[in-house]
Design an enzyme around this catalytic site. Structure first.
Site, PDB file in Angstrom:
ATOM      1  N   LYS A  78       0.876  -1.180   0.228  1.00  0.00           N
ATOM      2  CA  LYS A  78       0.252   0.218  -0.055  1.00  0.00           C
ATOM      3  C   LYS A  78       0.965   1.049   0.138  1.00  0.00           C
ATOM      4  O   LYS A  78       0.715   1.875  -0.363  1.00  0.00           O
ATOM      5  CB  LYS A  78      -0.618  -0.219   0.745  1.00  0.00           C
ATOM      6  CG  LYS A  78      -1.876  -1.407   0.977  1.00  0.00           C
ATOM      7  CD  LYS A  78      -3.109  -1.300   2.010  1.00  0.00           C
ATOM      8  CE  LYS A  78      -4.421  -2.288   2.056  1.00  0.00           C
ATOM      9  NZ  LYS A  78      -5.377  -1.703   3.270  1.00  0.00           N
ATOM     10  N   ASP A 114     -10.146   1.815   2.266  1.00  0.00           N
ATOM     11  CA  ASP A 114     -10.675   1.415   3.684  1.00  0.00           C
ATOM     12  C   ASP A 114     -11.638   2.520   4.960  1.00  0.00           C
ATOM     13  O   ASP A 114     -11.820   1.510   5.232  1.00  0.00           O
ATOM     14  CB  ASP A 114      -9.213   1.066   4.584  1.00  0.00           C
ATOM     15  CG  ASP A 114      -8.371   0.003   4.078  1.00  0.00           C
ATOM     16  OD1 ASP A 114      -9.481  -1.182   3.083  1.00  0.00           O
ATOM     17  OD2 ASP A 114      -7.275  -0.294   3.627  1.00  0.00           O
ATOM     18  N   GLY A 139      -4.589   0.886  18.354  1.00  0.00           N
ATOM     19  CA  GLY A 139      -3.576   0.354  17.197  1.00  0.00           C
ATOM     20  C   GLY A 139      -2.976   1.777  16.212  1.00  0.00           C
ATOM     21  O   GLY A 139      -4.057   2.970  16.495  1.00  0.00           O
ATOM     22  N   ASN A 163      -1.270   2.889  22.177  1.00  0.00           N
ATOM     23  CA  ASN A 163      -0.859   2.565  20.784  1.00  0.00           C
ATOM     24  C   ASN A 163       0.715   1.906  21.845  1.00  0.00           C
ATOM     25  O   ASN A 163       0.859   3.281  22.664  1.00  0.00           O
ATOM     26  CB  ASN A 163      -0.300   3.110  19.498  1.00  0.00           C
ATOM     27  CG  ASN A 163      -0.007   2.091  18.751  1.00  0.00           C
ATOM     28  OD1 ASN A 163      -0.029   0.596  18.082  1.00  0.00           O
ATOM     29  ND2 ASN A 163       1.834   2.283  17.819  1.00  0.00           N
TER      30      ASN A 163
HETATM   31  P1  NAD Z   1      -0.056  -2.606  10.676  1.00  0.00           P
HETATM   32  O1  NAD Z   1       1.103  -3.979  11.205  1.00  0.00           O
HETATM   33  O2  NAD Z   1       0.080  -1.855   9.798  1.00  0.00           O
HETATM   34  O3  NAD Z   1      -0.394  -2.451  11.865  1.00  0.00           O
HETATM   35  C1  NAD Z   1      -0.834  -3.243  12.770  1.00  0.00           C
HETATM   36  C2  NAD Z   1      -0.628  -2.088  14.183  1.00  0.00           C
HETATM   37  O4  NAD Z   1      -1.249  -2.964  15.373  1.00  0.00           O
HETATM   38  C3  NAD Z   1       0.523  -1.690  14.715  1.00  0.00           C
HETATM   39  O5  NAD Z   1       0.188  -0.528  15.369  1.00  0.00           O
HETATM   40  C4  NAD Z   1       0.870  -2.145  15.644  1.00  0.00           C
HETATM   41  O6  NAD Z   1       1.434  -1.620  17.135  1.00  0.00           O
HETATM   42  C5  NAD Z   1      -0.581  -2.768  16.335  1.00  0.00           C
HETATM   43  N1  NAD Z   1       0.212  -3.927  16.762  1.00  0.00           N
HETATM   44  C6  NAD Z   1       0.505  -5.256  16.679  1.00  0.00           C
HETATM   45  N2  NAD Z   1       0.378  -6.158  17.292  1.00  0.00           N
HETATM   46  C7  NAD Z   1      -0.176  -6.013  18.558  1.00  0.00           C
HETATM   47  C8  NAD Z   1      -0.061  -6.659  20.730  1.00  0.00           C
HETATM   48  N3  NAD Z   1      -0.007  -7.822  20.325  1.00  0.00           N
HETATM   49  N4  NAD Z   1      -0.239  -5.343  20.723  1.00  0.00           N
HETATM   50  C9  NAD Z   1      -0.862  -4.057  20.637  1.00  0.00           C
HETATM   51  N5  NAD Z   1      -0.750  -3.446  19.852  1.00  0.00           N
HETATM   52  C10 NAD Z   1      -0.653  -4.438  18.569  1.00  0.00           C
HETATM   53  O7  NAD Z   1      -1.643  -2.877   9.985  1.00  0.00           O
HETATM   54  P2  NAD Z   1      -2.772  -3.430   9.446  1.00  0.00           P
HETATM   55  O8  NAD Z   1      -2.916  -3.520   7.827  1.00  0.00           O
HETATM   56  O9  NAD Z   1      -2.815  -2.108  10.432  1.00  0.00           O
HETATM   57  O10 NAD Z   1      -4.087  -4.439  10.040  1.00  0.00           O
HETATM   58  C11 NAD Z   1      -4.274  -4.549  11.191  1.00  0.00           C
HETATM   59  C12 NAD Z   1      -4.831  -5.347  11.338  1.00  0.00           C
HETATM   60  O11 NAD Z   1      -6.582  -5.021  10.712  1.00  0.00           O
HETATM   61  C13 NAD Z   1      -4.819  -6.664  10.821  1.00  0.00           C
HETATM   62  O12 NAD Z   1      -5.641  -7.463  11.561  1.00  0.00           O
HETATM   63  C14 NAD Z   1      -5.827  -6.320   9.471  1.00  0.00           C
HETATM   64  O13 NAD Z   1      -5.986  -7.892   9.466  1.00  0.00           O
HETATM   65  C15 NAD Z   1      -6.709  -6.015   9.804  1.00  0.00           C
HETATM   66  N6  NAD Z   1      -8.169  -4.929   8.472  1.00  0.00           N
HETATM   67  C16 NAD Z   1      -9.183  -5.662   8.246  1.00  0.00           C
HETATM   68  C17 NAD Z   1      -9.479  -4.377   7.255  1.00  0.00           C
HETATM   69  C18 NAD Z   1     -10.716  -5.220   6.905  1.00  0.00           C
HETATM   70  O14 NAD Z   1     -11.589  -4.460   5.704  1.00  0.00           O
HETATM   71  N7  NAD Z   1     -11.491  -5.681   7.618  1.00  0.00           N
HETATM   72  C19 NAD Z   1      -8.642  -3.837   6.576  1.00  0.00           C
HETATM   73  C20 NAD Z   1      -7.378  -3.705   6.479  1.00  0.00           C
HETATM   74  C21 NAD Z   1      -6.833  -4.289   7.692  1.00  0.00           C
END
Ligand code: NAD
Length: 297
Positions: A78, A114, A139, A163
């Site tokens: 992305k 999104d 997050g 976060n």
């Molecule tokens: P990313 O890797 O960019 O960000 C992950 C975030 O989670 C970071 O801020 C990280 O610090 C935090 N994090 C990770 N493990 C953690 C923990 N154990 N405790 C606390 N914080 C923690 O990922 P992303 O692209 O932002 O995706 C996040 C989630 O959202 C994923 O599960 C993804 O599948 C989901 N998502 C869903 C959709 C949808 O359409 N439903 C779209 C995008 C992302």
């Protein structure tokens, strides 16, 4: 993408998704369900394209050469795509992330659906509109940033970010402008922020199937779900499983749940409008998504 062109036929309109790994992506299923419902299944086809990390530029070149009309963009491309397209929407530029490319006669336009997909999922799942509401987002990754910006654009009164890494929390909160803030990582501050919230969003992968050590539970959750109460909305962006341990416990405490499948469906529907120019058959897309990802699953 040449393979897709041969399979679909010279006259077909091709769209798809790029990512790595991409095999599990529901995007082609959602797009193709929409084309079938629109009676366009013979003319429009969607494919999944595995594009290894660092190879987004080659994929965009192939998109131009193979006259692919639109691409959905998922992990890990992305941010790279935002830097590679010819033009970005304001939302994609502010997020530094593109999840949708439109091929306009060889000129590639990137945007990000999104956030609007998430807001639509709140409306459908809980009758919730952000205007005037207080929100907590857990997050600060790509998905959290899209949610923070969309809630602020939707008129939220407050968007507070929790976060693990404070620097990233501040960067995400900045997207919300004057209504953005960062919650200090103390039990008391987190409890206070949640008590004042109308909406709490898990935008971390905690609870996602197959993510080692992240199935959730006390000590893993930054925001324990038992802080939630009746009258509040708990939204989890994770959609596999549909009901994460965090969401299940928030519901047990009386909160209204919105799972991540709605965001997936509505962000795909918003992409479809950009590619086809027609109203997307959202209900048909929902049926396809629910069949592939049942709530019990
Ligand atoms: P990313 O890797 O960019 O960000 C992950 C975030 O989670 C970071 O801020 C990280 O610090 C935090 N994090 C990770 N493990 C953690 C923990 N154990 N405790 C606390 N914080 C923690 O990922 P992303 O692209 O932002 O995706 C996040 C989630 O959202 C994923 O599960 C993804 O599948 C989901 N998502 C869903 C959709 C949808 O359409 N439903 C779209 C995008 C992302």
């Amino acid at each position: 993408m040449d393979g897709a062109r041969s399979e679909a036929g010279a006259g077909a309109t091709i769209v798809g998704v790029i990512g790595s790994p991409v095999a599990h992506s529901l995007s082609p299923l959602l797009h193709n369900a929409a084309f079938a419902a629109l009676g366009l299944a013979d003319e429009w086809r969607s494919f999944a394209f595995e594009v290894p990390p660092g190879q987004a530029a080659a994929a965009l070149e192939a998109m131009r050469l193979s006259r692919v009309t639109g691409l959905s963009v998922t992990m890990p491309h992305k941010a790279d795509v935002a830097a590679l397209v010819d033009e970005c929407s304001d939302v994609a530029r502010r997020l530094g992330a593109v999840n949708c490319i439109v091929n306009r006669d060889g000129a590639l336009f990137g945007t990000n659906t999104d956030g609007e997909g998430f807001v639509s999922s709140l409306a459908r799942g809980a009758g919730f509109a952000p205007e005037g509401r207080r929100c907590v987002v857990v997050g600060a990754g790509g998905a959290a940033r899209a949610v923070v910006l969309a809630l602020a654009v939707g008129g939220a009164a407050q968007v507070a970010v929790v976060n693990r890494t404070p620097e990233r929390a501040y960067e995400a909160a900045e997207l919300a402008g004057p209504v953005g803030s960062v919650v200090p990582l103390t039990e008391g501050s987190i409890a206070e922020a949640v008590a004042a919230a109308d909406l709490v969003v898990n935008a971390t992968p905690v609870g996602m199937a197959g993510v080692a050590g992240q199935t959730g539970g006390p000590g893993v959750w930054l925001v324990p779900p038992d802080l939630l109460e009746p009258g509040q909305v708990a939204a989890d962006l994770v959609y596999a499983p549909r009901v994460t341990p965090w969401l299940a416990e928030a519901v047990a405490c009386g909160a209204t749940a919105v799972d991540g499948l709605g965001m997936l469906v509505h962000q795909a529907a918003a992409q479809l409008v950009l590619w086809t120019g027609v109203e997307p058959p959202v209900e048909a897309m929902w049926r396809a998504a629910e069949a592939a990802s049942p709530r019990e699953g």
